[in-house]
Design a protein around this motif. Structure first.
Motif, PDB file in Angstrom:
ATOM      1  N   VAL A  35       0.849  -1.197   0.000  1.00  0.00           N
ATOM      2  CA  VAL A  35       0.000   0.000   0.000  1.00  0.00           C
ATOM      3  C   VAL A  35       0.883   1.246   0.000  1.00  0.00           C
ATOM      4  O   VAL A  35       1.819   1.360   0.788  1.00  0.00           O
ATOM      5  CB  VAL A  35      -0.928   0.043   1.227  1.00  0.00           C
ATOM      6  N   SER A  36       0.557   2.190  -0.892  1.00  0.00           N
ATOM      7  CA  SER A  36       1.248   3.466  -0.944  1.00  0.00           C
ATOM      8  C   SER A  36       0.257   4.589  -0.682  1.00  0.00           C
ATOM      9  O   SER A  36      -0.916   4.503  -1.069  1.00  0.00           O
ATOM     10  CB  SER A  36       1.905   3.678  -2.319  1.00  0.00           C
ATOM     11  N   GLY A  37       0.734   5.656  -0.024  1.00  0.00           N
ATOM     12  CA  GLY A  37      -0.130   6.790   0.237  1.00  0.00           C
ATOM     13  C   GLY A  37       0.672   8.023   0.597  1.00  0.00           C
ATOM     14  O   GLY A  37       1.901   8.023   0.543  1.00  0.00           O
ATOM     15  N   ARG A  69       3.500  -8.378  -8.008  1.00  0.00           N
ATOM     16  CA  ARG A  69       2.554  -7.738  -7.080  1.00  0.00           C
ATOM     17  C   ARG A  69       2.356  -6.284  -7.475  1.00  0.00           C
ATOM     18  O   ARG A  69       3.323  -5.588  -7.776  1.00  0.00           O
ATOM     19  CB  ARG A  69       3.082  -7.789  -5.638  1.00  0.00           C
ATOM     20  N   ARG A  70       1.113  -5.847  -7.438  1.00  0.00           N
ATOM     21  CA  ARG A  70       0.830  -4.450  -7.741  1.00  0.00           C
ATOM     22  C   ARG A  70       0.608  -3.666  -6.457  1.00  0.00           C
ATOM     23  O   ARG A  70      -0.059  -4.138  -5.549  1.00  0.00           O
ATOM     24  CB  ARG A  70      -0.394  -4.318  -8.657  1.00  0.00           C
ATOM     25  N   VAL A  71       1.176  -2.483  -6.394  1.00  0.00           N
ATOM     26  CA  VAL A  71       0.955  -1.582  -5.270  1.00  0.00           C
ATOM     27  C   VAL A  71      -0.436  -0.969  -5.412  1.00  0.00           C
ATOM     28  O   VAL A  71      -0.834  -0.566  -6.505  1.00  0.00           O
ATOM     29  CB  VAL A  71       2.015  -0.461  -5.251  1.00  0.00           C
ATOM     30  N   ILE A  72      -1.180  -0.923  -4.326  1.00  0.00           N
ATOM     31  CA  ILE A  72      -2.460  -0.230  -4.358  1.00  0.00           C
ATOM     32  C   ILE A  72      -2.321   1.102  -3.613  1.00  0.00           C
ATOM     33  O   ILE A  72      -1.494   1.241  -2.709  1.00  0.00           O
ATOM     34  CB  ILE A  72      -3.608  -1.062  -3.767  1.00  0.00           C
ATOM     35  N   GLU A  73      -3.115   2.076  -4.040  1.00  0.00           N
ATOM     36  CA  GLU A  73      -3.047   3.394  -3.422  1.00  0.00           C
ATOM     37  C   GLU A  73      -4.348   3.715  -2.709  1.00  0.00           C
ATOM     38  O   GLU A  73      -5.420   3.217  -3.064  1.00  0.00           O
ATOM     39  CB  GLU A  73      -2.757   4.455  -4.476  1.00  0.00           C
TER      40      GLU A  73
END
Length: 500
Positions: A272-274, A292-296
């Protein structure tokens, strides 16, 4: 309201029970079970329970986590203090919030700006069960009937438009935000979170420390972010990683030469990115190397979390997903009241939100509080966005610094930044606007080149953007820098750029 931390409440009630032996917090080689956290936090809660408000010297340590948990158990609002703040800023925060005490780790040297406060050293008990609470402090920690609107924290904003304002965050907002994220991310007590974020802000403290504790799970804090720590913890059982774009950029840069890091990230259940937008280029590099994909997700101090890509949704790069359960979100026209109904991925409007995730007020600032809300209760975020046909939100920048009006068009800086970063000669990019007699505003690019001896030319970058977006979105001016100015959360400080 119900306890914020059910597992901790269970450990307090039954020091020999299962919950008491569960892992709660780990910072480096120091760790606490829920029982040990109770043993540390409960006496501190009893000690500070008569205070109206307390400050916490928020270093990235066990002591900070214990202090904030103790304040929440006692029902006393906590004011996290950034240890990197200057004396003037700290003096303003202390004068504005008027805490009775400052909690700090033993041995921490506090600045003169805090000299007027009574210091309380935080005693962390890393061994032994929770102390018996019979006879219990009055009232017993986390068992008094605390109203949902009781203030939990006073978190100060960055102060980009004046002295920092203290956002009063109620218990209601903490609980509902963390529960909404649990729904969106399928977050359970079995999850182990790893992060290296500072603990004086919403992302690192509320999401990164209080989030796992509300679920009955655990968190491993790196103390200071590095890719070796990420590899170690994700290889050792951690399931989730929280970070800001600067951290994920470092990860993306390291992946080609670090197969162990790629393997560890591939094991994670959720990345998770934010706190700021993660460039699409970094999204794609991480996904390509790890699978894997980063989710925001999207939030701010005053609202906690508003939207997120869901764990069971499409992890689409460049978007912050859909509104969280309980959160109403709308885009508005320039007048700030007319709803923008378009779901076309192009029409730009200001994000306004309404829901139980919102703060109560700016401390001592009724004028600022009133100005932040519309007459019908929507909070004006100042963030500009578009909505895709399926409701996914894409943020294009801040109204004050990232909305550029050029040649009759409303242009978001974010999409131009993403296009620039796709150029192989660009390591980092920021976009601002500046006055132009003909266009109204012209687009200005601030570039950190991949090779400072051979930076891409302004014409090359303009053509690159025009091919990917539209000709009117190309930068008219390009500045070359060694580094972009960023704050502690990795956000680019564009006001500093504009005055370079």
């Amino acid at each position: 309201m119900s306890p914020l931390f059910p597992a901790l409440t269970e450990a307090l009630a039954d020091p020999d029970g299962t919950a008491a032996h569960r892992s709660a917090l780990r910072f480096g080689d120091r760790s606490l079970t829920y029982g040990e956290l109770a043993a540390s936090a409960a006496p501190l809660a009893a000690r500070v329970g008569d205070a109206d408000r307390i400050a916490v010297w928020a270093t990235p340590t066990l002591e900070t986590a214990v202090a904030v948990v103790a304040a929440l158990l006692a029902g006393v609002p906590a004011v996290p203090l950034n240890p990197k703040s200057g004396g003037g800023e700290l003096g303003h925060i202390v004068a504005d919030s008027a805490p009775a005490l400052v909690l700090a780790a033993p041995g921490d040297r506090l600045p003169d700006a805090l000299a007027s406060l009574t210091r309380v050293d935080i005693d962390v008990r890393t061994e032994g069960p929770a102390p018996a609470l019979t006879p219990a402090p009055s009232p017993a920690p986390d068992t008094r009937h605390l109203a949902d609107e009781s203030p939990a924290l006073v978190v100060y904003t960055s102060g980009t438009t004046g002295p920092p304002k203290g956002a009063v965050i109620p218990r209601r907002a903490v609980a509902t935000t963390l529960d909404a994220l649990a729904d969106a991310w399928q977050w359970t007590g079995d999850d182990v979170l790893v992060h290296g974020l500072p603990l004086f802000h919403v992302h690192g403290l509320i999401l990164g420390i209080l989030g796992p504790l509300r679920r009955g799970g655990s968190v491993r804090h790196l103390g200071r972010f590095d890719t070796a720590g990420v590899t170690r913890e994700l290889s050792g059982g951690a399931t989730m990683l929280f970070g800001v774009p600067t951290m994920y950029h470092r990860i993306a840069e390291s992946l080609p030469d670090d197969p162990a890091l790629a393997k560890a990230l591939g094991r994670a259940r959720l990345l998770v990115s934010g706190s700021a937008a993660l460039p699409v280029h970094d999204h794609e590099r991480i996904a390509g190397a790890t699978g894997r994909r980063v989710i925001e997700r999207y939030g701010m101090t005053e609202t906690l979390m508003n939207t997120s890509v869901r764990a069971d949704g499409e992890p689409r790069a460049g978007t912050v997903g859909v509104p969280l359960p309980g959160v109403e979100l709308r885009l508005t026209e320039e007048d700030g009241t007319t709803a923008l109904e378009a779901y076309d991925g192009e029409s730009v409007g200001e994000i306004q939100v309404r829901g139980p995730n919102l703060f109560t007020e700016y401390l001592n600032r009724p004028d600022a509080t009133a100005a932040a809300f519309t007459e019908d209760g929507w909070f004006r975020t100042g963030d500009m966005a578009v909505r895709d046909p399926d409701g996914y939100v894409r943020i294009v920048g801040r109204k004050a610094t990232d909305l550029i009006k050029s040649g009759g068009y409303k242009i978001g800086a974010g999409e131009i930044e993403n296009a620039l970063i796709e150029h192989p000669g660009v390591r980092e990019a920021a976009v601002t606007g500046e006055p132009d007699a003909d266009l109204g505003e012209r687009i200005v690019a601030w570039i950190v080149p991949a090779d400072d001896q051979a930076p891409p030319s302004a014409a090359e970058l303009a053509d690159h953007v025009a091919e990917r977006l539209a000709p009117h979105k190309r930068p008219r001016v390009v500045h070359y820098l060694d580094v972009l100015p960023r704050n502690d959360m990795g956000k680019i400080m564009k006001r500093a750029l504009a005055h370079d």
